[in-house]
Design an enzyme around this catalytic site. Structure first.
Site, PDB file in Angstrom:
ATOM      1  CG  ASP A  27       5.100 -13.444   9.938  1.00  0.00           C
ATOM      2  OD1 ASP A  27       6.083 -14.665   9.281  1.00  0.00           O
ATOM      3  OD2 ASP A  27       4.962 -12.900  10.958  1.00  0.00           O
ATOM      4  CE  LYS A  49      12.638 -13.742  14.164  1.00  0.00           C
ATOM      5  NZ  LYS A  49      11.317 -13.408  13.203  1.00  0.00           N
ATOM      6  CD1 TRP A 109       6.094 -13.650  16.449  1.00  0.00           C
ATOM      7  CD2 TRP A 109       6.140 -11.767  15.807  1.00  0.00           C
ATOM      8  NE1 TRP A 109       7.353 -13.550  16.841  1.00  0.00           N
ATOM      9  CE2 TRP A 109       7.621 -11.883  16.878  1.00  0.00           C
ATOM     10  CE3 TRP A 109       6.039 -10.305  15.145  1.00  0.00           C
ATOM     11  CZ2 TRP A 109       8.379 -11.340  16.791  1.00  0.00           C
ATOM     12  CZ3 TRP A 109       6.709  -9.340  15.770  1.00  0.00           C
ATOM     13  CH2 TRP A 109       8.099  -9.571  15.621  1.00  0.00           C
TER      14      TRP A 109
HETATM   15  C1  LIG Z   1       9.986 -12.705  13.940  1.00  0.00           C
HETATM   16  C2  LIG Z   1       8.819 -12.485  13.265  1.00  0.00           C
HETATM   17  C3  LIG Z   1       8.786 -11.181  12.486  1.00  0.00           C
HETATM   18  C4  LIG Z   1       8.911  -9.011  13.000  1.00  0.00           C
HETATM   19  O1  LIG Z   1      10.050  -9.818  11.996  1.00  0.00           O
HETATM   20  P1  LIG Z   1      10.871  -7.835  11.754  1.00  0.00           P
HETATM   21  O2  LIG Z   1      11.462  -8.608  10.657  1.00  0.00           O
HETATM   22  O3  LIG Z   1      11.738  -8.089  13.172  1.00  0.00           O
HETATM   23  O4  LIG Z   1       9.772  -6.670  11.888  1.00  0.00           O
HETATM   24  C5  LIG Z   1       6.685 -11.337  11.606  1.00  0.00           C
HETATM   25  N1  LIG Z   1       6.456 -12.515  12.355  1.00  0.00           N
HETATM   26  C6  LIG Z   1       6.737 -13.503  12.803  1.00  0.00           C
HETATM   27  C7  LIG Z   1       5.959 -14.646  13.084  1.00  0.00           C
HETATM   28  C8  LIG Z   1       8.027 -13.434  13.391  1.00  0.00           C
HETATM   29  O5  LIG Z   1       9.107 -14.988  13.992  1.00  0.00           O
END
Ligand SMILES: *Cc1c(COP(=O)(O)O)cnc(C)c1O
Length: 372
Positions: free
Chosen positions: A178, A202, A109
């Site tokens: 993030d 998540k 990511w």
């Molecule tokens: C799932 C995820 C993303 C991407 O998210 P989207 O909503 O699919 O764009 C980015 N960073 C992390 C850490 C993730 O787990």
């Protein structure tokens, strides 16, 4: 085990995202789906300019401000475009002053975020390039650029199962995190960050809304080419109501925040995360490498546990058998990410200790049956 009213089969959803939501929250949504409060309409049908929606928007903001003790000099935004949208929004909002930023790449990511940022400026890689993401290099080996506009990292790498056990020290440069897969799994000193963002799907809600927490002094710096919907300054000024927000998702996220509060807040989530991940890691480490997690123990994720079965490289047949046996027991979405294979157990906030114990019991039995 959880059971909902339209399904007679109790299941446990260990999916990495979109992931399990607290059952209580889904039931609240179900109860209020057609008629919200005294409005006689669904939240989905409500004007985002209405007084009723203002209560939802402001209440959801206040709930997360309370849960994470977010200081007054931070704005809370509800944006669209997912985590991936933020990979572009971050450089577009923050990079224009120096044209460069530091990226700490510890998994797929953060690698994707760095790649996206390269479209907009110069990206300095803080740690050596690797594609076996199993560790976080020591902070004293990092190469930070003192002219960077910000330092970026991913607090929990959802695919590789690498989680920062500390907050990076950036020597005064704004820190961007993030936290899509570990937000609200523990208390957080928000004052250490410039920007925190998290796709909701998540740990805190359904897919389609992204929580952004941004320090006010970082506003007003967006590139002239920044799309309006990705512009933190515009979104902050208009209280996330510049255009139509994902109203229903913000409402559900607000219910999840209330659920977290009822369950001990961020501290309660932290206690649970420690207990749940401990149960699975203990089992893995006592299995003589039958179960094998490649991640260094100091940086093992409390949220996502990737592992192989039958040794470090995995045994396809055993893994298939494990997954189909799990499926029969109602344990869903345990297949590892396609880029790493094997198994992945995601233990987000909505997964209970009992859910985790059920998985551990199955893993133990599978081990007893198949160990050499
Ligand atoms: C799932 C995820 C993303 C991407 O998210 P989207 O909503 O699919 O764009 C980015 N960073 C992390 C850490 C993730 O787990």
């Amino acid at each position: 085990m959880s059971e909902n009213s339209t399904s007679s089969t109790p299941v446990i959803n260990f999916g990495a995202g979109p992931a399990k939501l607290p059952e209580e929250v889904l039931q609240e949504v179900q109860r209020e789906l057609l008629y919200y409060g005294t409005t006689n309409i669904s939240v989905m049908e409500m004007s985002h300019r209405s007084a009723d929606y203002a209560v939802i928007n402001d209440g959801t903001q206040q709930a997360v401000r309370d849960l994470l003790n977010i200081p007054d000099n931070y704005k809370i935004l509800f944006m669209q475009g997912g985590g991936t949208g933020l990979f572009a929004a971050v450089p577009l909002n923050l990079m224009s002053e120096t044209g460069c930023a530091d990226y700490i790449v510890t998994g797929s990511w953060s690698a994707k975020a760095a790649k996206e940022a390269m479209k907009y400026g110069k990206v300095n890689m803080v740690v050596p390039k690797t594609d076996s993401y199993v560790d976080i290099p020591e902070q004293n080996t990092w190469i930070l650029n003192p002219n960077a506009s910000y330092v970026y990292y991913c607090a929990n790498e959802t695919v590789h199962g690498v989680e920062f056990p500390f907050i990076p020290d950036t020597q005064g440069i704004p820190l961007v995190a993030d936290m899509s897969s570990n937000i609200l799994s523990q208390p957080l000193d928000v004052s250490k960050f410039g920007v925190i963002f998290a796709g909701a799907q998540k740990n805190i809600g359904p897919a389609g809304v992204t929580l952004v927490i941004v320090r006010e002094d970082l506003l007003g710096k967006a590139a002239v080419t920044c799309p309006t919907v990705l512009d933190f300054t515009v979104m902050a000024k208009d209280n996330s109501l510049h255009n139509t927000p994902p109203t229903f998702l913000i409402y559900v996220m607000g219910l999840v925040f209330k659920w977290i509060k009822r369950n001990g807040g961020a501290e309660g989530m932290k206690r649970m995360a420690k207990e749940k991940s401990g149960i699975i890691y203990d089992l893995i480490s006592s299995s003589n490498n039958f179960y094998y997690c490649p991640v260094k123990s100091a940086v093992c994720s409390r949220m996502n546990i990737p592992f192989r079965i039958g040794g470090p490289n995995g045994n396809d047949d055993l893994e298939k058998e494990f997954l189909s046996g799990a499926q029969k027991l109602g344990m869903l979405q345990l297949k590892g990410h396609r880029s790493v294979g094997g198994i992945r157990a995601s233990l987000y906030n909505a997964i209970t200790v009992d859910n985790t114990k059920a998985l551990a019991a199955y893993m133990k039995e599978f081990y007893q049956t198949h160990k050499k």
